[in-house]
Each structure stands twice: as structure tokens, then as C-alpha cells.
Scaffold this motif. Structure first.
Motif, PDB file in Angstrom:
ATOM      1  N   SER A 124      -5.936   2.134  -2.133  1.00 30.32           N
ATOM      2  CA  SER A 124      -4.868   1.560  -1.300  1.00 30.32           C
ATOM      3  C   SER A 124      -5.313   0.232  -0.699  1.00 30.32           C
ATOM      4  O   SER A 124      -4.534  -0.717  -0.623  1.00 30.32           O
ATOM      5  CB  SER A 124      -4.479   2.531  -0.194  1.00 30.32           C
ATOM      6  N   GLU A 154      -3.360  -3.212  -1.236  1.00 31.57           N
ATOM      7  CA  GLU A 154      -2.840  -3.989  -0.107  1.00 31.57           C
ATOM      8  C   GLU A 154      -3.402  -5.407  -0.067  1.00 31.57           C
ATOM      9  O   GLU A 154      -2.802  -6.298   0.525  1.00 31.57           O
ATOM     10  CB  GLU A 154      -3.146  -3.276   1.204  1.00 31.57           C
ATOM     11  N   HIS A 155      -4.564  -5.608  -0.691  1.00 29.20           N
ATOM     12  CA  HIS A 155      -5.193  -6.922  -0.692  1.00 29.20           C
ATOM     13  C   HIS A 155      -5.068  -7.637  -2.037  1.00 29.20           C
ATOM     14  O   HIS A 155      -5.883  -8.497  -2.382  1.00 29.20           O
ATOM     15  CB  HIS A 155      -6.660  -6.788  -0.253  1.00 29.20           C
ATOM     16  N   ARG A 192       4.328   1.774  -6.437  1.00 27.63           N
ATOM     17  CA  ARG A 192       4.244   0.509  -5.694  1.00 27.63           C
ATOM     18  C   ARG A 192       3.986  -0.682  -6.610  1.00 27.63           C
ATOM     19  O   ARG A 192       4.240  -1.822  -6.225  1.00 27.63           O
ATOM     20  CB  ARG A 192       3.184   0.600  -4.602  1.00 27.63           C
TER      21      ARG A 192
END
Length: 179
Positions: free
Chosen positions: A2, A6-7, A40
Motif C-alpha cells: 500500500s 500510495e507513493h 485501485r
């Protein structure tokens, strides 16, 4: 995984999942989280396949049932199966507003506006600050020729959305409502 996602490093996140899945190929939690990771990344077909692996191990997992059912309903495919999956999820988690939202959405996709409205109002009551539920409810109200209620639902969703694309989409819907 995750953190990497996210990065902006999804390939590193995928490597973490590859390692986890090689060590724990039948772990429903790892499979479930990997499916969400894939979702995602807009790789929904792969995510559904992972959720179906979860269901092969845990056939009564309400969140996996809901994910597959909602995704099918949102795409407008396999609607009868989607309804069955989501009804199973509701039976397992009747007070989960997100699962109720899915049930309302599949009813809407099936053209059952009255049932959709009932379920989406229940979902809204359980999760009053979720913009997706409010947008779905607005869609049902608009379809049911209730522009005042649609406007209220869309306005509230617009207030709650943080993502610019989601705000834009609901703003267009709001602009299209004719009293």
C-alpha cells in the motif's frame, strides 16, 4: 504494498504481493488485499478473479461477495448473479451501509427503482456521509422523477466528495436536473 502504491510505485507493491502470494497462496486475507490493490490500479478483471479465489476458500465472505456483486452491477453485467452475491452479503451483514448500497445499485441496474430506493435510503441512513451512496440515491431519485430529492442528494454528495473527478461527475449530474 500500500505504501508503494500510495507513493506512485505500484510495480514495487505488486512485487510485495507476488512474494506474499508465493508464501501464502491460499490465504484469503492476502488474496483479498491483493484484489483491492488491483482494483485501485483499474485492473478490475484481475481483482474479480482474486476475489473469486477468496470465495472459493471462504464462500461466505460478505466483503468478497459484495465486491464481486457490486463490480458486476456497476458494469451492468451478470446482474442476476450480482443480485445473488449481494443478497448473500446482506444476509451476513444486514447493517452494513456499503453492502446495502450495493443491493440498491443492483436493483437500480435491474430496473427495480422502488426496491433500489428503499435499499439506498437504508444505506444512506447507515452511512450518511458517504458521497457514493448519496450519488447513487440521487440517480434513483432522478430516474423516479423526483428532481427535488435528486438535487438534495447530489448537492450533499458534491459537498462530501474529495476527488476532483468525482466532484466533476456529480456536478454535471446536478446541472442536468430539471425541476
Amino acid at each position: 504494498a500500500s505504501f508503494y502504491q500510495e507513493h506512485g510505485q505500484p510495480e514495487k507493491g505488486q512485487a510485495v504481493y507476488a512474494e506474499a502470494l508465493s508464501r501464502y497462496p491460499d490465504n484469503p486475507r492476502v488474496l483479498f488485499e491483493h484484489a483491492l490493490f488491483l482494483d485501485r490500479l483499474a485492473r478490475q478483471d484481475e481483482a474479480i478473479a482474486e476475489m473469486q479465489k477468496v470465495l472459493a476458500i471462504e464462500p461466505h465472505n460478505p466483503y468478497a461477495l459484495n465486491y464481486v456483486g457490486y463490480t458486476w452491477a456497476d458494469r451492468g453485467v451478470n446482474l442476476k448473479e450480482a443480485l445473488d452475491f449481494i443478497q448473500q452479503a446482506v444476509a451476513l451483514k444486514p447493517r452494513d451501509g456499503f453492502i446495502r448500497d450495493s443491493l440498491g445499485w443492483v436493483y437500480f441496474r435491474l430496473g427495480e427503482t422502488g426496491r433500489a430506493r428503499t435499499e439506498l435510503e437504508k444505506a444512506r441512513d447507515l452511512e450518511p456521509t458517504d458521497p457514493h451512496i448519496l450519488e447513487h440515491l440521487g440517480d434513483v431519485y432522478l430516474n423516479g422523477h423526483e428532481p427535488r430529492q435528486a438535487t438534495q442528494a447530489y448537492r450533499r454528495a458534491l459537498e462530501l466528495y474529495e476527488d476532483g473527478k468525482e466532484k466533476e461527475a456529480v456536478a454535471r449530474k446536478l446541472d442536468s436536473v430539471r425541476p
